[in-house]
Design a protein around this motif. Structure first.
Motif, PDB file in Angstrom:
ATOM      1  N   MET A 275       0.824  -1.196   0.000  1.00 26.71           N
ATOM      2  CA  MET A 275       0.000   0.000   0.000  1.00 26.71           C
ATOM      3  C   MET A 275       0.866   1.256   0.000  1.00 26.71           C
ATOM      4  N   PRO A 276       0.281   2.397  -0.421  1.00 30.16           N
ATOM      5  CA  PRO A 276       0.997   3.671  -0.259  1.00 30.16           C
ATOM      6  C   PRO A 276       1.292   3.942   1.215  1.00 30.16           C
ATOM      7  N   HIS A 277       2.275   4.793   1.454  1.00 26.95           N
ATOM      8  CA  HIS A 277       2.709   5.037   2.828  1.00 26.95           C
ATOM      9  C   HIS A 277       1.565   5.542   3.700  1.00 26.95           C
ATOM     10  N   ALA A 278       0.742   6.440   3.159  1.00 29.39           N
ATOM     11  CA  ALA A 278      -0.367   6.977   3.949  1.00 29.39           C
ATOM     12  C   ALA A 278      -1.335   5.879   4.357  1.00 29.39           C
ATOM     13  N   MET A 279      -1.608   4.944   3.449  1.00 33.50           N
ATOM     14  CA  MET A 279      -2.516   3.842   3.763  1.00 33.50           C
ATOM     15  C   MET A 279      -1.887   2.882   4.772  1.00 33.50           C
ATOM     16  N   GLN A 280      -0.575   2.714   4.714  1.00 32.01           N
ATOM     17  CA  GLN A 280       0.090   1.865   5.706  1.00 32.01           C
ATOM     18  C   GLN A 280      -0.061   2.443   7.108  1.00 32.01           C
ATOM     19  N   VAL A 281       0.018   3.756   7.204  1.00 28.59           N
ATOM     20  CA  VAL A 281      -0.164   4.398   8.512  1.00 28.59           C
ATOM     21  C   VAL A 281      -1.598   4.211   8.988  1.00 28.59           C
ATOM     22  N   ILE A 282      -2.569   4.418   8.087  1.00 27.98           N
ATOM     23  CA  ILE A 282      -3.980   4.274   8.466  1.00 27.98           C
ATOM     24  C   ILE A 282      -4.290   2.831   8.848  1.00 27.98           C
ATOM     25  N   SER A 283      -3.657   1.862   8.179  1.00 27.36           N
ATOM     26  CA  SER A 283      -3.954   0.452   8.450  1.00 27.36           C
ATOM     27  C   SER A 283      -3.619   0.046   9.879  1.00 27.36           C
ATOM     28  N   GLN A 284      -2.757   0.802  10.536  1.00 24.95           N
ATOM     29  CA  GLN A 284      -2.402   0.470  11.912  1.00 24.95           C
ATOM     30  C   GLN A 284      -3.566   0.659  12.878  1.00 24.95           C
ATOM     31  N   ALA A 285      -4.636   1.310  12.417  1.00 27.36           N
ATOM     32  CA  ALA A 285      -5.810   1.501  13.269  1.00 27.36           C
ATOM     33  C   ALA A 285      -6.875   0.452  13.035  1.00 27.36           C
ATOM     34  N   SER A 286      -6.622  -0.540  12.195  1.00 27.71           N
ATOM     35  CA  SER A 286      -7.615  -1.568  11.876  1.00 27.71           C
ATOM     36  C   SER A 286      -7.482  -2.762  12.816  1.00 27.71           C
ATOM     37  N   PRO A 287      -8.552  -3.156  13.499  1.00 31.97           N
ATOM     38  CA  PRO A 287      -8.483  -4.357  14.349  1.00 31.97           C
ATOM     39  C   PRO A 287      -8.126  -5.615  13.569  1.00 31.97           C
TER      40      PRO A 287
END
Length: 442
Positions: free
Chosen positions: A382-394
């Motif tokens: 994923m793009p870097h921004a999406m990788q950061v957002i993915s850290q909030a997914s259970p």
């Protein structure tokens, strides 16, 4: 205690009578695991084990072409075949096979390749021995090895074929360069010695220049070792089965929010919850009973998916799901994931006003969380921004915990961070649900 057990019994009876909901909970993730694993299995094998097949047309047949053909046929990643049905493949035959889907590509060695390579390499070595440091311009008439791909072949496979061809061409060029470098050096030295030694030149020059080339020039001086990080004893490659069984089991477990939130909204709308609260039973007991019942369904669901990976998928031609020595650790991760899923389902059932709201918000939010969590696409792609957002997914926390156990050979000590996040998510969802219930009038 009896009130809690009675609530669990009530929820199980309602679930058993909801056959459509049971089909959604058990058949949907099982079908996803089977279908997606079968689709991805051959792709992973092709990028890691199976060969990409193509034809090799040799219109030259000279020495340089033979070196190139030998290097291509020795490659283990891409298969180049010159002979088909006992006959050498020509350009028309190769093009027809690619058009019919039997092959993914064909490469054509042009006529005159050996003569062109010999002439160019000889001229280059002569310039080198003569002390000219600048290379001549390559020109536009270089011999060309043409590669023709099926239009459906993706770029990753094209890159692999081109890489193999470049490697084989480098081998051919190096061999010819050494051969003609030796010839040029010998001739140059003979001329210099003859000018200095006169009549003694033939005897002197016989031993001056060794023969360059041969197998000794091709022997490797550096090797490549491919290893995995982490435990040295754990070298199992991540197969489609190891990736998809826990991934889509999690996806199915989190879909418990659909029947769970629907059950809460239906009880609230029909006045069942209000009548239950009139009885000597607390809101907490009702919620905990519902949570326990649905968490149990999630665990049964997870075990069913594991059995599908263990027994059904091998019958369909894939590898078997390998648990290794992490059965208990997997159950702990599955339990924490089930609690997080049921906690979210209860929160959705409490917050949503209608079944329509829950029916839309629940599945859409789970699909988004699954996409962010690496269930559908690896997080590292994923793009870097999406990788950061993915850290909030259970689902990302749970999936990473499973991968740590199954692929990285970790233990509970390696996944305590993900388990803590899952339990915190569960606690937060349950706390908000109980708070909303305590403030709402029924």
């Amino acid at each position: 205690m009896l009130k809690w057990v009675a609530t669990i019994h009530k929820e199980w009876l309602l679930l058993i009578r909801d056959r459509t909901g049971l089909l959604l909970l058990f058949l949907m993730p099982a079908a996803l695991v089977v279908v997606i694993t079968l689709v991805q299995d051959n792709v992973l094998r092709q990028t890691g084990g199976l060969r990409i097949r193509g034809a090799l047309v040799d219109a030259d047949g000279g020495a340089a072409a033979q070196v190139l053909v030998h290097a291509l046929e020795a490659n283990e990643t891409v298969t180049f075949r010159r002979v088909w049905d006992g006959r050498a493949v020509d350009t028309q035959k190769a093009a027809d096979m690619v058009a019919q889907g039997e092959l993914q590509f064909y490469a054509a060695i042009p006529a005159g390749l050996t003569a062109a390579v010999a002439e160019r390499v000889r001229a280059r070595m002569e310039r080198l021995v003569a002390g000219e440091s600048e290379a001549a311009a390559p020109g536009s008439d270089l011999p060309e090895v043409a590669v023709h791909f099926d239009p459906t072949v993706q770029s990753i496979y094209r890159t692999a074929v081109n890489g193999v061809l470049h490697q084989a061409l480098a081998v051919m060029q190096a061999e010819y360069s050494m051969k003609y470098l030796g010839d040029s050096l010998e001739r140059h030295l003979r001329e210099r010695v003859a000018a200095l030694a006169g009549g003694f030149a033939p005897q002197i020059t016989e031993q001056l220049v060794p023969t360059l080339g041969g197998d000794i020039m091709q022997a490797p001086v550096v090797c490549i070792s491919v290893q995995s990080t982490g435990s040295a004893k754990f070298e199992r490659l991540p197969t489609a089965v190891q990736q998809n069984v826990p991934a889509w089991a999690l996806f199915g477990m989190f879909f418990i929010v659909v029947p769970l939130s629907g059950s809460l909204i239906r009880e609230r709308r029909e006045g069942i919850l209000a009548r239950l609260l009139v009885m000597p039973v607390s809101r907490t007991a009702l919620i905990l009973g519902k949570l326990t019942a649905y968490a149990g369904v999630c665990m049964i669901q997870f075990l069913c998916i594991v059995l599908v990976g263990k027994w059904l998928l091998p019958l369909l031609g894939t590898d078997a799901f390998v648990i290794g020595g992490h059965a208990w650790e997997m159950l702990v991760v599955a339990l924490c994931s089930a609690l997080a899923a049921t906690g979210y389902g209860i929160l959705l059932g409490v917050v949503a006003r209608t079944n329509e709201q829950a029916a839309v918000l629940g599945p859409v939010s789970i699909v988004i969380a699954a996409a962010l969590g690496g269930i559908m696409v690896p997080v590292f792609a994923m793009p870097h921004a999406m990788q950061v957002i993915s850290q909030a997914s259970p689902l990302a926390w749970a999936h990473d915990a499973f991968m740590t156990l199954l692929v990285r050979d970790g233990g509970l000590s390696a996944v305590w961070g993900q388990l803590t996040l899952l339990l915190l998510f569960f606690g937060a969802a349950l706390g908000v649900s109980l708070l909303v219930l305590s403030k709402r009038r029924w």
